[in-house]
Design a protein around this motif. Structure first.
Motif, mmCIF file in Angstrom:
data_model
loop_
_atom_site.group_PDB
_atom_site.id
_atom_site.type_symbol
_atom_site.label_atom_id
_atom_site.label_comp_id
_atom_site.label_asym_id
_atom_site.label_seq_id
_atom_site.Cartn_x
_atom_site.Cartn_y
_atom_site.Cartn_z
ATOM 1 N N ARG A 110 0.847 -1.187 0.000
ATOM 2 C CA ARG A 110 0.000 0.000 0.000
ATOM 3 C C ARG A 110 0.883 1.238 0.000
ATOM 4 O O ARG A 110 1.902 1.277 0.677
ATOM 5 C CB ARG A 110 -0.910 0.025 1.224
ATOM 6 N N VAL A 111 0.451 2.245 -0.739
ATOM 7 C CA VAL A 111 1.155 3.521 -0.800
ATOM 8 C C VAL A 111 0.224 4.566 -0.203
ATOM 9 O O VAL A 111 -0.889 4.769 -0.688
ATOM 10 C CB VAL A 111 1.532 3.888 -2.251
ATOM 11 N N PHE A 112 0.670 5.214 0.859
ATOM 12 C CA PHE A 112 -0.098 6.261 1.524
ATOM 13 C C PHE A 112 0.328 7.598 0.949
ATOM 14 O O PHE A 112 1.514 7.902 0.896
ATOM 15 C CB PHE A 112 0.181 6.212 3.032
ATOM 16 N N VAL A 113 -0.640 8.412 0.506
ATOM 17 C CA VAL A 113 -0.336 9.709 -0.095
ATOM 18 C C VAL A 113 -0.958 10.819 0.749
ATOM 19 O O VAL A 113 -2.160 10.829 0.977
ATOM 20 C CB VAL A 113 -0.868 9.797 -1.548
ATOM 21 N N ALA A 114 -0.112 11.727 1.209
ATOM 22 C CA ALA A 114 -0.564 12.911 1.938
ATOM 23 C C ALA A 114 -0.390 14.093 0.989
ATOM 24 O O ALA A 114 0.730 14.482 0.682
ATOM 25 C CB ALA A 114 0.256 13.113 3.203
ATOM 26 N N THR A 115 -1.488 14.633 0.519
ATOM 27 C CA THR A 115 -1.431 15.743 -0.432
ATOM 28 C C THR A 115 -2.664 16.613 -0.281
ATOM 29 O O THR A 115 -3.676 16.176 0.262
ATOM 30 C CB THR A 115 -1.315 15.226 -1.885
ATOM 31 N N GLU A 116 -2.571 17.823 -0.768
ATOM 32 C CA GLU A 116 -3.715 18.730 -0.735
ATOM 33 C C GLU A 116 -4.605 18.560 -1.960
ATOM 34 O O GLU A 116 -5.678 19.104 -2.018
ATOM 35 C CB GLU A 116 -3.225 20.179 -0.645
ATOM 36 N N GLU A 117 -4.157 17.832 -2.962
ATOM 37 C CA GLU A 117 -4.892 17.667 -4.211
ATOM 38 C C GLU A 117 -5.091 16.196 -4.581
ATOM 39 O O GLU A 117 -4.725 15.769 -5.654
ATOM 40 C CB GLU A 117 -4.146 18.376 -5.356
ATOM 41 N N PRO A 118 -5.691 15.392 -3.722
ATOM 42 C CA PRO A 118 -5.777 13.964 -4.029
ATOM 43 C C PRO A 118 -6.645 13.626 -5.234
ATOM 44 O O PRO A 118 -6.364 12.697 -5.960
ATOM 45 C CB PRO A 118 -6.354 13.354 -2.755
ATOM 46 N N GLU A 131 -2.236 5.992 -9.290
ATOM 47 C CA GLU A 131 -2.701 4.604 -9.307
ATOM 48 C C GLU A 131 -2.232 3.877 -10.561
ATOM 49 O O GLU A 131 -1.965 2.680 -10.520
ATOM 50 C CB GLU A 131 -4.215 4.551 -9.177
ATOM 51 N N ALA A 132 -2.110 4.601 -11.676
ATOM 52 C CA ALA A 132 -1.663 3.982 -12.930
ATOM 53 C C ALA A 132 -0.174 3.650 -12.905
ATOM 54 O O ALA A 132 0.267 2.756 -13.618
ATOM 55 C CB ALA A 132 -1.970 4.912 -14.106
ATOM 56 N N GLN A 133 0.603 4.346 -12.084
ATOM 57 C CA GLN A 133 2.050 4.172 -12.084
ATOM 58 C C GLN A 133 2.595 3.385 -10.898
ATOM 59 O O GLN A 133 3.788 3.092 -10.856
ATOM 60 C CB GLN A 133 2.718 5.545 -12.121
ATOM 61 N N ILE A 134 1.755 3.044 -9.956
ATOM 62 C CA ILE A 134 2.213 2.375 -8.738
ATOM 63 C C ILE A 134 1.625 0.975 -8.653
ATOM 64 O O ILE A 134 0.419 0.793 -8.828
ATOM 65 C CB ILE A 134 1.812 3.191 -7.485
ATOM 66 N N ARG A 135 2.503 0.004 -8.395
ATOM 67 C CA ARG A 135 2.023 -1.354 -8.143
ATOM 68 C C ARG A 135 1.530 -1.411 -6.712
ATOM 69 O O ARG A 135 2.223 -1.010 -5.794
ATOM 70 C CB ARG A 135 3.138 -2.361 -8.352
ATOM 71 N N GLY A 136 0.353 -1.899 -6.514
ATOM 72 C CA GLY A 136 -0.245 -1.945 -5.195
ATOM 73 C C GLY A 136 -1.356 -0.930 -5.088
ATOM 74 O O GLY A 136 -1.689 -0.241 -6.051
ATOM 75 N N SER A 137 -1.935 -0.831 -3.923
ATOM 76 C CA SER A 137 -3.046 0.105 -3.734
ATOM 77 C C SER A 137 -2.542 1.455 -3.231
ATOM 78 O O SER A 137 -1.577 1.531 -2.482
ATOM 79 C CB SER A 137 -4.062 -0.468 -2.751
ATOM 80 N N VAL A 138 -3.218 2.502 -3.675
ATOM 81 C CA VAL A 138 -2.887 3.864 -3.271
ATOM 82 C C VAL A 138 -3.958 4.331 -2.292
ATOM 83 O O VAL A 138 -5.148 4.227 -2.572
ATOM 84 C CB VAL A 138 -2.815 4.812 -4.490
ATOM 85 N N VAL A 139 -3.532 4.846 -1.136
ATOM 86 C CA VAL A 139 -4.452 5.282 -0.094
ATOM 87 C C VAL A 139 -4.318 6.783 0.107
ATOM 88 O O VAL A 139 -3.230 7.281 0.363
ATOM 89 C CB VAL A 139 -4.163 4.554 1.247
ATOM 90 N N PHE A 140 -5.440 7.487 -0.033
ATOM 91 C CA PHE A 140 -5.508 8.917 0.245
ATOM 92 C C PHE A 140 -6.365 9.094 1.490
ATOM 93 O O PHE A 140 -7.539 8.751 1.474
ATOM 94 C CB PHE A 140 -6.155 9.676 -0.914
ATOM 95 N N LEU A 141 -5.796 9.612 2.557
ATOM 96 C CA LEU A 141 -6.537 9.771 3.801
ATOM 97 C C LEU A 141 -7.745 10.688 3.618
ATOM 98 O O LEU A 141 -8.800 10.455 4.202
ATOM 99 C CB LEU A 141 -5.626 10.318 4.903
ATOM 100 N N HIS A 142 -7.626 11.702 2.767
ATOM 101 C CA HIS A 142 -8.736 12.630 2.557
ATOM 102 C C HIS A 142 -9.944 11.971 1.901
ATOM 103 O O HIS A 142 -11.072 12.377 2.112
ATOM 104 C CB HIS A 142 -8.286 13.807 1.685
ATOM 105 N N ASP A 143 -9.708 10.943 1.073
ATOM 106 C CA ASP A 143 -10.799 10.291 0.358
ATOM 107 C C ASP A 143 -11.660 9.407 1.246
ATOM 108 O O ASP A 143 -12.867 9.391 1.132
ATOM 109 C CB ASP A 143 -10.260 9.437 -0.793
ATOM 110 N N SER A 144 -11.011 8.648 2.087
ATOM 111 C CA SER A 144 -11.761 7.701 2.926
ATOM 112 C C SER A 144 -11.124 7.610 4.307
ATOM 113 O O SER A 144 -10.485 6.619 4.641
ATOM 114 C CB SER A 144 -11.789 6.328 2.261
#
Length: 118
Positions: free
Chosen positions: A2-10, A18-31
């Protein structure tokens, strides 16, 4: 993985990442999990993101970001290896800068008071 992304523009970055990373991408702001839904101030959510990023297996920050600088410094206090903390996304335009953090962001000294939070 899993890749955790902390950004202001998720929303804008999510499909690209998601297209460039193997595995799941997690955005805390989304869910956000139930444990952080109740946070009343955006600064509280940022503190949660910093806590997660500082304790991750690998961290990539953004050049000239205070958020990144604080995470890199805390990672050094927690004893995280430099090679898992120093990479940064490069800024575009002008003279290319090295895409690694300045050496002063890795203190080389761990703080014993931080071990209980690992």
């Amino acid at each position: 993985d899993r890749v955790f992304v902390a950004t202001e523009e998720p929303k804008e970055l999510q499909p690209l990442l998601e297209a460039q990373i193997r595995g799941s991408v997690v955005f805390l702001h989304d869910s956000p999990p139930q444990s952080v839904v109740h946070l009343a101030h955006p600064g509280q959510l940022a503190a949660v993101e910093m806590w997660v990023a500082a304790r991750s297996d690998f961290f990539v920050g953004t050049q000239e970001s205070r958020f990144t600088a604080h995470i890199q410094l805390e990672r050094s206090w927690l004893g995280k290896p430099l090679d898992t903390s120093e990479r940064e996304f490069c800024k575009r335009g002008g003279e290319p800068k090295p895409c690694v953090a300045p050496a002063y962001r890795h203190s080389g000294r761990t703080g014993s008071q931080h071990r209980q939070y690992m």
